[in-house]
Design an enzyme around this catalytic site. Structure first.
Site, mmCIF file in Angstrom:
data_model
loop_
_atom_site.group_PDB
_atom_site.id
_atom_site.type_symbol
_atom_site.label_atom_id
_atom_site.label_comp_id
_atom_site.label_asym_id
_atom_site.label_seq_id
_atom_site.Cartn_x
_atom_site.Cartn_y
_atom_site.Cartn_z
ATOM 1 N N ARG A 17 0.736 -1.247 0.145
ATOM 2 C CA ARG A 17 -0.188 0.212 0.128
ATOM 3 C C ARG A 17 0.906 1.309 0.191
ATOM 4 N NH1 ARG A 17 -1.846 0.442 6.282
ATOM 5 N NH2 ARG A 17 0.050 0.112 7.145
ATOM 6 N N ASN B 197 -4.477 7.685 3.113
ATOM 7 C CA ASN B 197 -4.030 7.032 4.463
ATOM 8 C C ASN B 197 -2.524 7.565 4.411
ATOM 9 O OD1 ASN B 197 -4.436 5.800 7.066
ATOM 10 N ND2 ASN B 197 -3.124 4.620 6.349
ATOM 11 N N GLU B 198 -1.873 8.025 5.422
ATOM 12 C CA GLU B 198 -0.537 8.388 5.636
ATOM 13 C C GLU B 198 0.154 8.441 4.381
ATOM 14 O OE1 GLU B 198 1.082 5.213 8.335
ATOM 15 O OE2 GLU B 198 0.203 6.313 9.949
ATOM 16 N N CYS C 65 9.927 7.082 -11.418
ATOM 17 C CA CYS C 65 9.721 6.671 -12.754
ATOM 18 C C CYS C 65 9.890 7.777 -13.653
ATOM 19 C CB CYS C 65 8.125 6.364 -12.683
ATOM 20 S SG CYS C 65 7.025 7.588 -12.933
ATOM 21 N N GLU D 189 -4.668 8.008 14.868
ATOM 22 C CA GLU D 189 -4.526 6.695 15.228
ATOM 23 C C GLU D 189 -3.715 6.459 16.199
ATOM 24 O OE1 GLU D 189 -2.797 4.441 12.010
ATOM 25 O OE2 GLU D 189 -4.127 5.089 10.577
ATOM 26 N N GLU E 189 -1.780 -7.689 9.782
ATOM 27 C CA GLU E 189 -2.175 -6.948 11.065
ATOM 28 C C GLU E 189 -2.933 -7.664 12.246
ATOM 29 O OE1 GLU E 189 -3.299 -3.259 9.594
ATOM 30 O OE2 GLU E 189 -1.320 -2.257 9.818
ATOM 31 N N LYS E 190 -2.876 -9.253 12.013
ATOM 32 C CA LYS E 190 -3.901 -9.838 12.828
ATOM 33 C C LYS E 190 -3.373 -9.844 14.321
ATOM 34 C CE LYS E 190 -1.742 -14.159 11.638
ATOM 35 N NZ LYS E 190 -0.737 -14.089 10.870
ATOM 36 N N HIS F 57 -2.048 -6.879 15.524
ATOM 37 C CA HIS F 57 -1.748 -5.710 16.056
ATOM 38 C C HIS F 57 -2.784 -5.311 17.023
ATOM 39 C CE1 HIS F 57 -1.764 -1.074 15.775
ATOM 40 N NE2 HIS F 57 -0.921 -1.260 15.185
HETATM 41 C C1 GLA Z 1 -0.285 2.981 10.269
HETATM 42 C C2 GLA Z 1 -1.780 2.859 9.408
HETATM 43 C C3 GLA Z 1 -2.769 1.788 9.862
HETATM 44 C C4 GLA Z 1 -2.156 0.950 10.422
HETATM 45 C C5 GLA Z 1 -1.199 1.097 11.490
HETATM 46 C C6 GLA Z 1 -0.523 0.053 12.343
HETATM 47 O O1 GLA Z 1 -0.768 4.036 11.110
HETATM 48 O O2 GLA Z 1 -2.123 3.999 9.107
HETATM 49 O O3 GLA Z 1 -3.539 1.584 8.659
HETATM 50 O O4 GLA Z 1 -1.320 0.002 9.565
HETATM 51 O O5 GLA Z 1 -0.129 1.893 10.981
HETATM 52 O O6 GLA Z 1 0.128 0.544 13.536
HETATM 53 ZN ZN ZN Z 2 6.226 8.241 -10.745
#
Ligand code: GLA
Ligand code: ZN
Length: 676
Positions: free
Chosen positions: A114, A152-153, A165, A313, A361-362, A364
């Site tokens: 991701r 996300n992040e 690229c 988070e 992440e099971k 986490h």
């Molecule tokens: C990040 C991601 C989440 C998750 C956490 C786990 O912050 O945004 O989706 O994977 O890490 O700590």
């Molecule tokens: Zn690129």
């Protein structure tokens, strides 16, 4: 952009991933019961849902999400709805490989994981735009949706977040053309005559890579600016697509000390600031450096817009991606959640609501474990926090921390600093900054964390550690600040280079204001140690030490040994109505605290409460604009109870009890107080 929600409550909830449980309807039902039990009022939904929302290209499936949003809404739970670009569906990466990033070795990634899309790719932007418009059209006005969680992040998967690229190379060249106009100007700015690296055609320019060019510091710096800008541009496009049908506030969850993205620029595109915090609790001799690590980031988040942020988070127990993953010991989730609020958070969210059954992440941490019940230690603590949030919300909402002290932390400086390899590879900007922040934390003094671009006029004291690069106009701004009565502290390894990483020639920009001439810097070692004398006390010094000559400044502290014995370590110079201090060598904790006491006295800065704080205890203060509300958060990060004496009379707003005189703070206790 208006309030996050109408009711005056602190947001409380978690990342919620019902996609993983669609074939377990009883679990989805049970989630609602458990959420209500834990006093959850908000969830972040749809963060990794692209493959369900658009199972094949152009075929959208939003009904399931509507059902979930409706069910949550009916039960009083709001949604922070995500755009799903954090992870790409397989049909997208297989059909259009250009959406995949190319790493710095020049090899394109294969599908998977991701946070790894090419932010320049027109196809990626087109597919994202369609998806975001669909979501916005369908849910943008839903009363249960209170905010947008954009992606996300961003940049989170790669060390430097960058894509190398061909599309990105070309975009970099275009960006440079616009910036420099001519190759001659670029060659000057990058000092390319060095090692015969003069560019004679724009097409010769590539992104810095380990097997190619990485010795031109100006080029490295521009590449980092470009990567941050280009990802931000992608984020802006995401927001634009959402804005077609919705004007609800947008946020993008930021990360800890995340070097690749200049969040200080990003902040302007976001209505609400949020970040994800995973401190290393319980992994050191004491919790103070870890508490400081988190507090520094919280302060930076609230300083971006000078308004409350959301802790988007955090884990209620453990993570799964560190070397060793210990749980938060009893009380620590409570304390660290309250710590966020103490430093300006208007919401605390967890990753994640329910533990995944499979995949990475099971194990986490999550509010609900594989047992699926409320009968766990973790759930009970989460519930306790939820209950206390409902008790303090009304008092806390509408307040934020207000600070007369600012610490400068700037991404461009960070990037340039990394390249200043000639001095010491072991000096770490983030760690140094935390040391400088720690002194204020220990003294219970509110401190904002701002970039060089911010206005300084609302502060009395500005501390700028290791500010190696000065942006255009920065030195003049500081001079005005001091002339007008401000107190400023500059340190060793400051003001060396300009915005393209070229060294200043002749006098360095702030030398006159500081009343000194900075001659050279040394990196000592165990064989060549040194100490400082500061106002009659002796302090051991760190390895970075400068040779500085006073030119009008008063010498407040000196070296005690070696060829620099008697030369200044600390100077003070009256300038206009204010004072400019210089610290020429790396201080230890005690020297910094003692120096801060002098600086605060000079600047007229006071601590949040007048009492002596035991080691490991700090106090934050939130207040409203007209000073009617003042809330104090007294936090004990010690692994044992401590005692202290409170001179003033307070009321505990959770228990309603009076608090005054000699009090005991339990292990990891946080008292939330108002003055009587
Ligand atoms: C990040 C991601 C989440 C998750 C956490 C786990 O912050 O945004 O989706 O994977 O890490 O700590
Ligand atoms: Zn690129």
């Amino acid at each position: 952009m208006g309030e996050i929600r109408e009711e005056n409550v602190l947001l409380y909830g978690a990342d919620y991933n019902p996609e993983q449980w669609l074939s377990y309807p009883e679990i989805l039902e049970e989630d609602i019961r458990l959420m209500k039990l834990a006093k959850v009022n908000t969830v972040s939904l749809g963060i990794f849902s692209w493959a369900v929302l658009e199972p094949e290209e152009g075929n959208y499936n939003l009904d399931y999400m509507e059902e979930i949003i409706n069910r949550l809404y009916k039960n009083g739970i709001s949604v922070n709805l995500a755009t799903p670009t954090g992870a790409m569906p397989n049909w997208l990466t297989h059909t259009y490989p250009e959406v995949l990033q190319t790493a710095e070795n020049g090899i394109r990634n294969i599908p998977g994981k991701r946070h790894n899309f090419c932010y320049t790719s027109p196809i990626m932007r087109e597919k994202m735009g369609k998806m975001n418009r669909k979501l916005s059209e369908r849910f943008g006005k839903h009363p249960g949706v209170i905010m947008w969680h954009i992606s996300n992040e961003y940049g989170g998967n790669f060390r430097d977040a960058s894509c190398h690229c061909e599309l990105c190379q070309e975009a970099f060249r275009e960006w440079l053309k616009e910036k420099y106009q001519t190759l001659d100007k670029l060659n000057q700015a990058w000092w390319t005559a060095f090692w015969s690296h003069t560019y004679t055609d724009w097409s010769q320019i590539h992104s810095p890579m380990p097997h190619g060019e990485d010795a031109l510091h100006g080029q490295n710096l521009d590449w980092r600016r470009f990567v941050s800008y280009k990802l931000q541009e992608f984020c802006r496009e995401e927001i634009k697509a959402i804005r077609v049908f919705s004007d609800k506030p947008v946020t993008a969850n930021m990360m800890r000390y995340f070097e690749p993205l200049d969040y200080d620029r990003w902040k302007d595109d976001l209505d609400v600031i949020s970040w994800d915090s995973y401190p290393d609790w319980h992994t050191m001799e004491d919790e103070v450096p870890i508490a400081v690590w988190a507090a520094f980031m919280h302060n930076q988040m609230r300083s971006f817009k000078k308004m409350p942020f959301i802790l988007m988070e955090s884990t209620p127990s453990l993570v799964n991606w560190k070397q060793e993953n210990n749980v938060k010991r009893p009380g620590m989730n409570y304390l660290s959640s309250m710590q966020a609020v103490a430093h300006g958070a208007d919401g605390v969210m967890y990753f994640q609501w329910r533990k995944s059954r499979g995949s990475f992440e099971k194990f986490h941490g999550a509010v609900v474990g594989h047992d699926g019940t409320e009968h766990t230690r973790v759930f009970k603590e989460v519930k306790q926090i939820g209950e206390d949030f409902t008790k303090i919300s009304e008092k806390v909402i509408g307040t934020c921390n207000s600070s007369k002290v600012a610490l400068i932390m700037d991404w461009e400086n960070w990037w340039a600093f990394k390249d200043a390899a000639g001095i010491s590879k072991s000096i770490n900007y983030e760690e140094e900054l935390q040391k400088y922040y720690r002194g204020f934390w220990e003294l219970g003094i509110e401190t904002d964390v701002i970039s060089m671009d911010h206005d300084l006029s609302s502060y009395k004291l500005v501390v700028a550690p290791l500010l190696y690069l000065y942006k255009p106009g920065y030195a003049e701004k500081v001079e005005d600040f001091v002339k007008n009565g401000g107190t400023y502290l500059a340190t060793y390894w400051s003001g060396q280079v300009n915005e393209t990483d070229l060294c200043f020639l002749g006098k360095k920009p702030l030398e006159e204001m500081l009343g000194i001439f900075i001659e050279e810097i040394d990196v000592g070692n165990e064989y060549f140690t040194n100490d400082a004398d500061y106002q009659g006390k002796t302090y051991p010094l760190g390895v970075l030490r400068e040779l500085v000559n006073p030119q009008g400044a008063e010498v407040r502290g000196t070296y005690l040994k070696d060829y620099v014995a008697g030369m200044p370590v600390i100077t003070k110079n009256a300038y206009g109505k204010g004072y400019a201090y210089y610290l020429a060598a790396q201080p230890d904790r005690e020297l910094l605290i003692d120096l801060y006491k002098e600086l605060c006295e000079t600047a007229g800065v006071t601590a949040n409460i007048p009492d002596v704080l035991p080691y490991g205890v700090t106090v934050s203060k939130r207040s409203d604009r007209d000073g009617k509300k003042e809330i104090y958060f007294l936090q004990n990060f010690n692994r044992q109870p401590v005692e202290m004496t409170l001179r003033d009379f307070y009321r505990d707003i959770v228990t309603g009890k009076d608090v005054n005189g000699c009090i005991k703070l339990d292990t990891y206790e946080c008292l939330i107080l108002e003055k009587q």
